[in-house]
Design a protein around this motif. Structure first.
Motif, short mmCIF file in Angstrom:
data_model
loop_
_atom_site.label_atom_id
_atom_site.label_comp_id
_atom_site.label_asym_id
_atom_site.label_seq_id
_atom_site.Cartn_x
_atom_site.Cartn_y
_atom_site.Cartn_z
N ILE A 174 -43.41 35.50 61.49
CA ILE A 174 -44.11 36.07 62.63
C ILE A 174 -45.57 36.29 62.25
CG2 ILE A 174 -44.25 38.06 64.18
CD1 ILE A 174 -41.26 38.41 63.82
N LYS A 175 -46.48 35.80 63.04
CA LYS A 175 -47.91 35.84 62.72
C LYS A 175 -48.55 37.13 63.23
CE LYS A 175 -47.34 31.78 60.98
NZ LYS A 175 -47.21 31.63 59.51
N VAL A 176 -48.02 38.25 62.74
CA VAL A 176 -48.58 39.56 63.08
C VAL A 176 -48.85 40.32 61.79
CG1 VAL A 176 -48.16 41.78 64.18
CG2 VAL A 176 -47.44 39.68 65.33
N ASP A 177 -50.10 40.69 61.55
CA ASP A 177 -50.44 41.41 60.33
C ASP A 177 -49.92 42.85 60.39
OD1 ASP A 177 -51.80 39.21 59.35
OD2 ASP A 177 -53.72 39.84 60.21
N GLY A 178 -49.53 43.37 59.22
CA GLY A 178 -49.13 44.76 59.14
C GLY A 178 -47.68 45.02 59.49
N LEU A 179 -46.87 43.96 59.63
CA LEU A 179 -45.47 44.12 59.96
C LEU A 179 -44.67 44.40 58.68
CD1 LEU A 179 -44.04 43.82 62.77
CD2 LEU A 179 -43.31 41.55 62.02
N ALA A 180 -43.91 45.46 58.67
CA ALA A 180 -43.14 45.83 57.48
C ALA A 180 -41.99 44.87 57.25
CB ALA A 180 -42.61 47.26 57.60
N ARG A 181 -41.76 44.55 55.98
CA ARG A 181 -40.65 43.65 55.66
C ARG A 181 -39.30 44.29 55.95
NH1 ARG A 181 -39.59 39.04 53.22
NH2 ARG A 181 -37.63 38.76 52.11
N SER A 182 -39.18 45.56 55.62
CA SER A 182 -37.93 46.27 55.90
C SER A 182 -38.27 47.71 56.28
CB SER A 182 -37.00 46.25 54.68
OG SER A 182 -37.63 46.84 53.55
N ILE A 183 -37.34 48.35 56.96
CA ILE A 183 -37.51 49.74 57.40
C ILE A 183 -36.47 50.57 56.66
CG2 ILE A 183 -37.68 51.28 59.38
CD1 ILE A 183 -39.63 48.95 59.51
N ASN A 184 -36.92 51.27 55.63
CA ASN A 184 -35.98 52.00 54.79
C ASN A 184 -36.05 53.52 54.97
OD1 ASN A 184 -35.09 49.56 53.54
ND2 ASN A 184 -36.91 49.60 52.23
N LYS A 185 -37.22 54.02 55.34
CA LYS A 185 -37.39 55.47 55.44
C LYS A 185 -37.21 55.91 56.89
CE LYS A 185 -40.43 55.55 51.43
NZ LYS A 185 -41.78 55.84 50.87
N THR A 186 -35.98 56.28 57.21
CA THR A 186 -35.64 56.69 58.58
C THR A 186 -34.86 58.00 58.55
OG1 THR A 186 -33.53 55.49 58.61
CG2 THR A 186 -35.50 54.27 59.30
N MET A 187 -34.78 58.64 59.69
CA MET A 187 -33.96 59.84 59.82
C MET A 187 -33.08 59.69 61.06
SD MET A 187 -36.44 62.83 61.43
CE MET A 187 -37.39 63.05 59.95
N PRO A 188 -31.91 60.33 61.05
CA PRO A 188 -31.04 60.23 62.22
C PRO A 188 -31.58 61.04 63.39
CG PRO A 188 -30.10 61.74 60.62
CD PRO A 188 -31.30 61.13 59.97
N MET A 189 -31.28 60.61 64.57
CA MET A 189 -31.62 61.38 65.77
C MET A 189 -30.74 62.62 65.85
SD MET A 189 -34.03 60.26 67.86
CE MET A 189 -33.54 60.71 69.53
N PRO A 190 -31.22 63.68 66.51
CA PRO A 190 -30.34 64.82 66.78
C PRO A 190 -29.12 64.39 67.59
CG PRO A 190 -32.64 65.39 67.21
CD PRO A 190 -32.60 63.92 66.96
N ARG A 191 -28.06 65.19 67.52
CA ARG A 191 -26.84 64.89 68.25
C ARG A 191 -27.12 64.80 69.76
NH1 ARG A 191 -23.52 68.71 68.52
NH2 ARG A 191 -24.80 70.40 67.66
N ALA A 192 -26.26 64.07 70.46
CA ALA A 192 -26.46 63.85 71.90
C ALA A 192 -26.55 65.16 72.67
CB ALA A 192 -25.33 62.99 72.45
N ALA A 193 -25.73 66.15 72.29
CA ALA A 193 -25.76 67.44 72.99
C ALA A 193 -27.11 68.12 72.82
CB ALA A 193 -24.64 68.34 72.46
#
Length: 359
Positions: free
Chosen positions: A326-345
């Motif tokens: 993909i010819k877009v600069d600044g695109l991360a190779r992988s996404i490793n640092k994430t957090m879960p969303m709060p519960r649906a309730a």
């Protein structure tokens, strides 16, 4: 002579059979399934190559309308709707809480992280202020707490070294009560605002005033992530210095606007919050006739098109997406640092609070 007639007859029979076979193969009846999808997937579904694979290989034709992920699961779904395709697991859980009897099966087929989009001069200022770090040409927002403090205390753009920009520092999002990008960003902010995490109604009550303030300051909010990104590009840094949206938006735009993209590609910057949250795209099957759609969307060719032409990372275990194609600069190779969303309730309580806040 008799042999000639027999040979001619066999030839004509072969022609008739061949024509019949061709006609049947090219005029087979397609199974039409009706659904509601998030607007960010409409360009993917309108891709002629995707439609061709769905029709020729799987015999499927999709009849769909577009709607925000939260909207599509917040009211009873009509009986003639065969599938839903929202943009988050939260939407799936909200649907289960109210209409679980309609759900036959669900499966995750795509992912896209929530990112921030900005402009070169803004990112340069954020780097100077210590909020953003650049590693291997990828920009990461490593001090979200500081950005939130700026927003809550009313720090202005001139205060951080951008005298040509008017107004207060603010991350602009879609409406979190209607659109999934805004909803995901609200969940991300809720996690940052609560040091121990948003795990119960009491913890969310403590941070709701601050969360409401973050969104109230935006004023009018778009209900579509795609439209927000278009406005970001068309009106520029003065109107939209910093927005939250899907990563795939920039990939899709760069390919669909080859004439315009070279004019802005060096100015637009992707910034990955650390951590961020995933926008997961589960398909919800409501009628059995739509079950073949799950296999179709997991087709390797469709998954490849989804990444290379529309920027959706795969939802399939073990499959990698290579940014080099993909010819877009600044695109991360992988996404490793994430957090879960709060519960649906918890998210439902946040949505109700922000909905009241918007009235």
């Amino acid at each position: 002579m008799r042999g000639i007639f027999i040979g001619l007859g066999l030839f004509l029979l072969a022609v008739v059979v061949g024509v019949a076979y061709w006609y049947e193969g090219n005029h087979k009846t397609l199974l039409t399934i009706k659904g509601i999808v998030g607007s960010e997937k409409s360009n993917f579904l309108e891709n002629p190559r995707v439609r061709s694979i769905l029709e020729t290989k799987y015999g499927l034709k999709l009849d769909y309308t577009r709607e925000g992920s939260i909207e599509m699961v917040s009211s009873p779904v009509k009986d003639d709707i065969d599938f839903l395709w929202p943009s988050s697991q939260v939407a799936l859980e909200l649907f289960k809480n109210t209409q679980s009897n309609r759900l036959i099966q669900s499966e995750l087929v795509f992912n896209s992280p929530v990112v921030l989009y900005s402009w070169d001069i803004v990112v340069k200022a954020l780097v100077a202020q210590g909020l953003v770090k650049v590693e291997d040409s990828v920009a990461y927002l490593t001090d979200m707490d500081k950005l939130i403090r700026w927003e809550l205390t009313g720090k202005s753009w001139p205060d951080i070294g951008l005298p040509d920009l008017y107004g207060k520092v603010n991350v602009i999002t879609t409406d979190p009560t209607k659109s999934n990008t805004g909803n995901l960003y609200a969940g991300l902010m809720a996690n940052f605002l609560s040091p121990d995490g948003v795990n119960d109604p009491d913890s969310v009550d403590r941070i709701l005033p601050s969360l409401q303030k973050l969104f109230t300051r935006q004023g009018f909010m778009q209900s579509s992530s795609g439209f927000l990104f278009e406005q970001f590009l068309q009106t520029g840094v003065g109107q939209y210095p910093l927005i939250a949206d899907y990563e795939n938006q920039i990939v899709e735009f760069s390919l669909q606007h080859p004439d315009f993209w070279p004019k802005v590609k060096d100015k637009i910057k992707i910034v990955y919050p650390v951590p961020t949250v995933w926008s997961e795209h589960p398909v919800l099957i409501l009628n059995k006739k739509a079950l073949p759609l799950l296999d179709a969307l997991k087709d390797p060719e469709i998954q490849r098109i989804a990444w290379e032409e529309h920027g959706f990372r795969t939802g399939l275990i073990g499959v990698q997406n290579d940014p080099k194609v993909i010819k877009v600069d600044g695109l991360a190779r992988s996404i490793n640092k994430t957090m879960p969303m709060p519960r649906a309730a918890i998210m439902e309580k946040i949505i109700n609070a922000l909905n009241t806040n918007n009235q």
